[in-house]
Design a protein around this motif. Sequence first.
Motif, short mmCIF file in Angstrom:
data_model
loop_
_atom_site.label_atom_id
_atom_site.label_comp_id
_atom_site.label_asym_id
_atom_site.label_seq_id
_atom_site.Cartn_x
_atom_site.Cartn_y
_atom_site.Cartn_z
N ARG A 178 0.84 -1.20 0.00
CA ARG A 178 0.00 0.00 0.00
C ARG A 178 0.88 1.26 0.00
NH1 ARG A 178 -4.07 2.79 -1.57
NH2 ARG A 178 -4.99 4.14 -0.02
N GLN A 179 1.96 1.23 0.74
CA GLN A 179 2.87 2.38 0.78
C GLN A 179 3.53 2.59 -0.58
OE1 GLN A 179 5.38 1.18 4.02
NE2 GLN A 179 4.24 2.44 5.51
N PHE A 180 3.88 1.49 -1.24
CA PHE A 180 4.48 1.60 -2.57
C PHE A 180 3.46 2.17 -3.57
CE2 PHE A 180 7.35 -1.97 -1.13
CZ PHE A 180 8.47 -1.17 -1.01
N ASP A 181 2.22 1.74 -3.44
CA ASP A 181 1.18 2.26 -4.32
C ASP A 181 0.97 3.75 -4.10
OD1 ASP A 181 0.75 -0.25 -5.42
OD2 ASP A 181 -0.99 -0.71 -4.13
N LEU A 182 0.94 4.17 -2.85
CA LEU A 182 0.78 5.59 -2.55
C LEU A 182 1.97 6.41 -3.07
CD1 LEU A 182 -0.69 5.46 1.06
CD2 LEU A 182 -1.88 6.10 -1.05
N ALA A 183 3.17 5.87 -2.90
CA ALA A 183 4.36 6.57 -3.38
C ALA A 183 4.35 6.66 -4.90
CB ALA A 183 5.62 5.84 -2.91
N SER A 184 3.92 5.60 -5.54
CA SER A 184 3.84 5.59 -7.00
C SER A 184 2.80 6.59 -7.49
CB SER A 184 3.49 4.18 -7.49
OG SER A 184 3.37 4.17 -8.88
N ASP A 185 1.65 6.65 -6.81
CA ASP A 185 0.61 7.61 -7.17
C ASP A 185 1.10 9.04 -7.00
OD1 ASP A 185 -1.07 5.51 -7.74
OD2 ASP A 185 -2.23 5.68 -5.87
N LEU A 186 1.80 9.30 -5.91
CA LEU A 186 2.34 10.63 -5.66
C LEU A 186 3.37 11.02 -6.72
CD1 LEU A 186 2.45 13.11 -3.87
CD2 LEU A 186 4.16 11.94 -2.48
N GLU A 187 4.22 10.06 -7.10
CA GLU A 187 5.22 10.31 -8.13
C GLU A 187 4.54 10.62 -9.46
OE1 GLU A 187 9.00 8.07 -10.25
OE2 GLU A 187 7.58 6.89 -9.06
N GLN A 188 3.51 9.87 -9.82
CA GLN A 188 2.79 10.10 -11.07
C GLN A 188 2.10 11.47 -11.06
OE1 GLN A 188 2.82 8.13 -13.88
NE2 GLN A 188 1.82 9.90 -14.80
N LEU A 189 1.50 11.82 -9.95
CA LEU A 189 0.83 13.12 -9.82
C LEU A 189 1.84 14.26 -9.97
CD1 LEU A 189 -1.83 14.55 -9.21
CD2 LEU A 189 -1.26 14.40 -6.78
N SER A 190 2.99 14.10 -9.34
CA SER A 190 4.05 15.10 -9.46
C SER A 190 4.52 15.23 -10.90
CB SER A 190 5.21 14.72 -8.55
OG SER A 190 6.26 15.63 -8.69
N ARG A 191 4.69 14.12 -11.57
CA ARG A 191 5.12 14.12 -12.97
C ARG A 191 4.06 14.79 -13.85
NH1 ARG A 191 5.61 8.81 -13.79
NH2 ARG A 191 7.64 8.79 -12.81
N ASP A 192 2.79 14.48 -13.64
CA ASP A 192 1.71 15.08 -14.42
C ASP A 192 1.67 16.60 -14.24
OD1 ASP A 192 1.01 12.58 -15.33
OD2 ASP A 192 -0.69 12.34 -13.94
N HIS A 193 1.86 17.06 -13.02
CA HIS A 193 1.88 18.50 -12.75
C HIS A 193 3.07 19.18 -13.44
CE1 HIS A 193 -1.55 18.90 -10.14
NE2 HIS A 193 -1.12 17.91 -9.36
N ALA A 194 4.22 18.52 -13.42
CA ALA A 194 5.40 19.09 -14.07
C ALA A 194 5.21 19.19 -15.58
CB ALA A 194 6.63 18.24 -13.75
N ILE A 195 4.62 18.17 -16.18
CA ILE A 195 4.36 18.19 -17.62
C ILE A 195 3.35 19.28 -17.95
CG2 ILE A 195 3.31 16.89 -19.51
CD1 ILE A 195 4.60 14.37 -18.26
#
Length: 77
Positions: free
Chosen positions: A3-20
């Motif tokens: 679950r922690q890995f999933d949350l970290a992955s979601d946060l990373e994807q959200l950060s990437r989407d915002h940067a793009i």
Amino acid sequence: MSRQFDLASDLEQLSRDHAIEAARAGAKRETPAPTGTCPWCEEAAPVGATFCTAECAGDWQEHHARVGRAARISGAK
């Protein structure tokens, strides 16, 4: 733990989407948006087209490429 890995992955994807999204918003548009008038010769352009002909599009692109190269050489950009 997964679950922690999933949350970290979601946060990373959200950060990437915002940067793009931020990069796209701040990016300078290479070609003008269609207005109904050719930005090169000022003749009427077809609906939804930026330029009236492929020749005008090529001339505009060549001119702006030359201007960009000259600016980079002179250190303006």
